[in-house]
Design a protein around this motif. Structure first.
Motif, mmCIF file in Angstrom:
data_model
loop_
_atom_site.group_PDB
_atom_site.id
_atom_site.type_symbol
_atom_site.label_atom_id
_atom_site.label_comp_id
_atom_site.label_asym_id
_atom_site.label_seq_id
_atom_site.Cartn_x
_atom_site.Cartn_y
_atom_site.Cartn_z
ATOM 1 N N VAL A 1 78.633 76.473 10.296
ATOM 2 C CA VAL A 1 77.483 76.499 9.379
ATOM 3 C C VAL A 1 76.756 75.165 9.412
ATOM 4 C CG1 VAL A 1 76.800 76.655 6.950
ATOM 5 C CG2 VAL A 1 78.457 78.274 7.883
ATOM 6 N N ALA A 2 77.518 74.061 9.384
ATOM 7 C CA ALA A 2 76.898 72.733 9.414
ATOM 8 C C ALA A 2 76.112 72.528 10.703
ATOM 9 C CB ALA A 2 77.967 71.653 9.256
ATOM 10 N N PHE A 3 76.677 72.940 11.834
ATOM 11 C CA PHE A 3 75.990 72.800 13.115
ATOM 12 C C PHE A 3 74.714 73.641 13.153
ATOM 13 C CE2 PHE A 3 75.342 74.517 17.436
ATOM 14 C CZ PHE A 3 75.018 73.338 18.089
ATOM 15 N N ALA A 4 74.809 74.893 12.685
ATOM 16 C CA ALA A 4 73.636 75.779 12.696
ATOM 17 C C ALA A 4 72.520 75.222 11.808
ATOM 18 C CB ALA A 4 74.037 77.179 12.238
ATOM 19 N N LEU A 5 72.884 74.745 10.618
ATOM 20 C CA LEU A 5 71.883 74.159 9.720
ATOM 21 C C LEU A 5 71.247 72.922 10.354
ATOM 22 C CD1 LEU A 5 73.642 74.426 6.238
ATOM 23 C CD2 LEU A 5 71.603 75.667 6.977
ATOM 24 N N GLY A 6 72.080 72.077 10.959
ATOM 25 C CA GLY A 6 71.561 70.873 11.587
ATOM 26 C C GLY A 6 70.596 71.179 12.716
ATOM 27 N N MET A 7 70.952 72.119 13.574
ATOM 28 C CA MET A 7 70.076 72.480 14.686
ATOM 29 C C MET A 7 68.771 73.092 14.188
ATOM 30 S SD MET A 7 71.225 71.599 17.626
ATOM 31 C CE MET A 7 70.137 72.604 18.650
ATOM 32 N N MET A 8 68.862 73.944 13.174
ATOM 33 C CA MET A 8 67.665 74.582 12.636
ATOM 34 C C MET A 8 66.695 73.544 12.080
ATOM 35 S SD MET A 8 67.406 77.432 9.575
ATOM 36 C CE MET A 8 68.895 78.204 10.201
ATOM 37 N N ILE A 9 67.218 72.639 11.255
ATOM 38 C CA ILE A 9 66.358 71.615 10.658
ATOM 39 C C ILE A 9 65.771 70.711 11.734
ATOM 40 C CG2 ILE A 9 66.333 69.590 9.137
ATOM 41 C CD1 ILE A 9 68.566 70.994 7.512
ATOM 42 N N LEU A 10 66.603 70.299 12.696
ATOM 43 C CA LEU A 10 66.143 69.368 13.722
ATOM 44 C C LEU A 10 65.037 69.971 14.584
ATOM 45 C CD1 LEU A 10 66.490 66.660 15.150
ATOM 46 C CD2 LEU A 10 68.264 67.707 16.567
ATOM 47 N N VAL A 11 65.227 71.194 15.058
ATOM 48 C CA VAL A 11 64.238 71.807 15.952
ATOM 49 C C VAL A 11 62.935 72.090 15.213
ATOM 50 C CG1 VAL A 11 63.722 73.855 17.333
ATOM 51 C CG2 VAL A 11 65.971 72.774 17.511
ATOM 52 N N ILE A 12 63.016 72.643 14.006
ATOM 53 C CA ILE A 12 61.796 72.958 13.257
ATOM 54 C C ILE A 12 61.030 71.679 12.915
ATOM 55 C CG2 ILE A 12 60.908 73.912 11.086
ATOM 56 C CD1 ILE A 12 63.249 75.865 11.112
ATOM 57 N N PHE A 13 61.742 70.683 12.416
ATOM 58 C CA PHE A 13 61.100 69.419 12.030
ATOM 59 C C PHE A 13 60.479 68.718 13.234
ATOM 60 C CE2 PHE A 13 61.671 64.743 11.396
ATOM 61 C CZ PHE A 13 60.705 64.570 10.415
ATOM 62 N N THR A 14 61.223 68.623 14.335
ATOM 63 C CA THR A 14 60.725 67.898 15.498
ATOM 64 C C THR A 14 59.578 68.631 16.169
ATOM 65 O OG1 THR A 14 63.011 67.150 15.817
ATOM 66 C CG2 THR A 14 61.441 66.644 17.542
ATOM 67 N N MET A 15 59.627 69.959 16.207
ATOM 68 C CA MET A 15 58.509 70.701 16.779
ATOM 69 C C MET A 15 57.250 70.540 15.939
ATOM 70 S SD MET A 15 58.779 71.996 19.696
ATOM 71 C CE MET A 15 57.316 73.015 19.618
ATOM 72 N N GLY A 16 57.408 70.486 14.628
ATOM 73 C CA GLY A 16 56.246 70.226 13.779
ATOM 74 C C GLY A 16 55.619 68.881 14.089
ATOM 75 N N LEU A 17 56.451 67.846 14.189
ATOM 76 C CA LEU A 17 55.941 66.529 14.553
ATOM 77 C C LEU A 17 55.325 66.549 15.949
ATOM 78 C CD1 LEU A 17 58.759 64.092 13.317
ATOM 79 C CD2 LEU A 17 56.521 64.469 12.275
ATOM 80 N N GLY A 18 55.995 67.232 16.882
ATOM 81 C CA GLY A 18 55.520 67.272 18.255
ATOM 82 C C GLY A 18 54.182 67.972 18.398
ATOM 83 N N MET A 19 53.985 69.078 17.682
ATOM 84 C CA MET A 19 52.699 69.772 17.725
ATOM 85 C C MET A 19 51.590 68.891 17.156
ATOM 86 S SD MET A 19 53.193 73.069 18.815
ATOM 87 C CE MET A 19 52.289 74.326 17.921
ATOM 88 N N LEU A 20 51.911 68.181 16.073
ATOM 89 C CA LEU A 20 50.926 67.288 15.456
ATOM 90 C C LEU A 20 50.538 66.164 16.401
ATOM 91 C CD1 LEU A 20 49.352 66.235 12.965
ATOM 92 C CD2 LEU A 20 51.458 65.111 12.238
ATOM 93 N N THR A 21 51.531 65.477 16.971
ATOM 94 C CA THR A 21 51.220 64.345 17.843
ATOM 95 C C THR A 21 50.658 64.791 19.191
ATOM 96 O OG1 THR A 21 53.569 64.317 18.512
ATOM 97 C CG2 THR A 21 52.892 62.797 16.767
ATOM 98 N N ALA A 22 51.001 66.008 19.656
ATOM 99 C CA ALA A 22 50.400 66.513 20.901
ATOM 100 C C ALA A 22 48.899 66.668 20.736
ATOM 101 C CB ALA A 22 51.036 67.844 21.284
ATOM 102 N N ALA A 23 48.483 67.204 19.586
ATOM 103 C CA ALA A 23 47.055 67.364 19.319
ATOM 104 C C ALA A 23 46.366 66.009 19.227
ATOM 105 C CB ALA A 23 46.857 68.154 18.027
ATOM 106 N N LEU A 24 47.004 65.046 18.558
ATOM 107 C CA LEU A 24 46.405 63.715 18.414
ATOM 108 C C LEU A 24 46.397 62.966 19.741
ATOM 109 C CD1 LEU A 24 48.030 62.616 15.030
ATOM 110 C CD2 LEU A 24 45.710 63.471 15.399
ATOM 111 N N ASN A 25 47.448 63.153 20.542
ATOM 112 C CA ASN A 25 47.558 62.415 21.797
ATOM 113 C C ASN A 25 46.538 62.881 22.829
ATOM 114 O OD1 ASN A 25 49.136 60.390 23.313
ATOM 115 N ND2 ASN A 25 49.629 62.109 24.654
#
Length: 299
Positions: free
Chosen positions: A160-184
């Motif tokens: 459960v801890a691993f699944a929660l960690g992966m879910m939060i990490l991928v969603i959060f980082t993709m959000g940042l990545g989409m934002l900075t891809a547009a700005l970059n």
């Protein structure tokens, strides 16, 4: 150029330039697979080691940090199974850094494709994320083997801890990545800021040191709450719960050192991390959607 009739659109035809927005990675799975294969081929073209680089970089990081902090600063004496603790955090920041950096450069790095032919722009950062996950798998296998050597056994809590960690990490980082891809696409300086953020994130998350050390230093202040609400802090702690916290050495040492018990364990502020991750993903997707029609001109 003729416009598809309503009957043709009902049969699956779409006018050129139209797409499904944030659903593109799901609807255009074939194109997504092609982009992933292309990125993997380009990355290892002319490389002797190929996918072995997925092992070399984290191995070098681990050795350097373990010697500098575990041996010279003697953190390994204060932290049972410090090798597992350290590597659990390293794999998190490596995955964060690769998804974040690759997604940021995904539009500018594929400028020839973006400017010359129509492809759903969302596929580029998403393909970068999948490539990062491919590189993450060997590191995860090494982490699992290392944890097993220290007596760790899989459990429902760990899964459960691993699944929660992966879910939060991928969603959060993709959000940042989409934002900075547009700005970059408009401002190339953004990718340099991303490199700085990844470097700072390594030290502002409990990767190299225990979170109890931070609590002792700034407990009772707003900085302690902000530190705990950092999504990377939450993910690293979830990985510690998954692979380190319930290993025999740690459990045995807890009576003598209660600081080994993590704040809010076993899963801490996972709900806050998930909320922040989803909010970041929505913001990043909205900015990306509004910016994508200008990519060809900006590149």
């Amino acid at each position: 150029m003729t416009v598809p009739t309503r009957a043709e659109q009902a049969q699956g035809w779409r006018a050129p330039g139209q797409d499904a927005g944030w659903l593109n990675p799901i609807r255009e799975r074939f194109l997504l697979r092609l982009l992933v294969r292309k990125e993997l081929r380009v990355r290892y073209r002319g490389s002797m080691l190929g996918m072995l680089w997925s092992y070399v970089k984290p191995a070098v990081q681990f050795i350097v940090f373990y010697i500098a902090l575990g041996v010279f600063l003697q953190l390994s004496k204060a932290t049972p199974a410090y090798a597992v603790y350290l590597f659990s955090g390293i794999v998190v920041v490596n995955l964060f850094g690769e998804i974040f950096g690759n997604a940021t450069r995904s539009i500018s790095g594929n400028g020839a494709l973006v400017a010359k032919i129509y492809l759903p722009s969302q596929l580029f950062p998403w393909s970068s994320m999948i490539v990062a996950l491919v590189h993450f798998v060997p590191q995860l296998l090494v982490l699992v083997v290392g944890a097993l050597l220290f007596g760790w056994l899989p459990s429902p809590t760990a899964l459960v801890a691993f699944a929660l960690g992966m879910m939060i990490l991928v969603i959060f980082t993709m959000g940042l990545g989409m934002l900075t891809a547009a700005l970059n696409a408009a401002f190339r300086d953004v990718e340099n800021f991303v490199d700085l953020i990844v470097m700072v994130a390594t030290w502002l998350s409990p990767v190299l040191y225990r979170i109890s050390m931070v609590q002792e230093a700034i407990d009772g202040t707003i900085w302690w709450w902000l530190y705990q609400l950092n999504p990377l802090t939450i993910v690293v702690e979830l990985f510690h719960v998954a692979f380190w916290r319930f290993s025999p050495e740690v459990v045995e040492a807890i009576p003598a050192d209660p600081s080994l018990v993590l704040p809010g364990e076993p899963f801490g502020l996972w709900w806050a991390g998930l909320l922040i991750a989803v909010a970041t993903f929505v913001i990043g997707t909205v900015v990306f959607e509004r910016s994508k029609r200008r990519f060809a001109q900006e590149l």
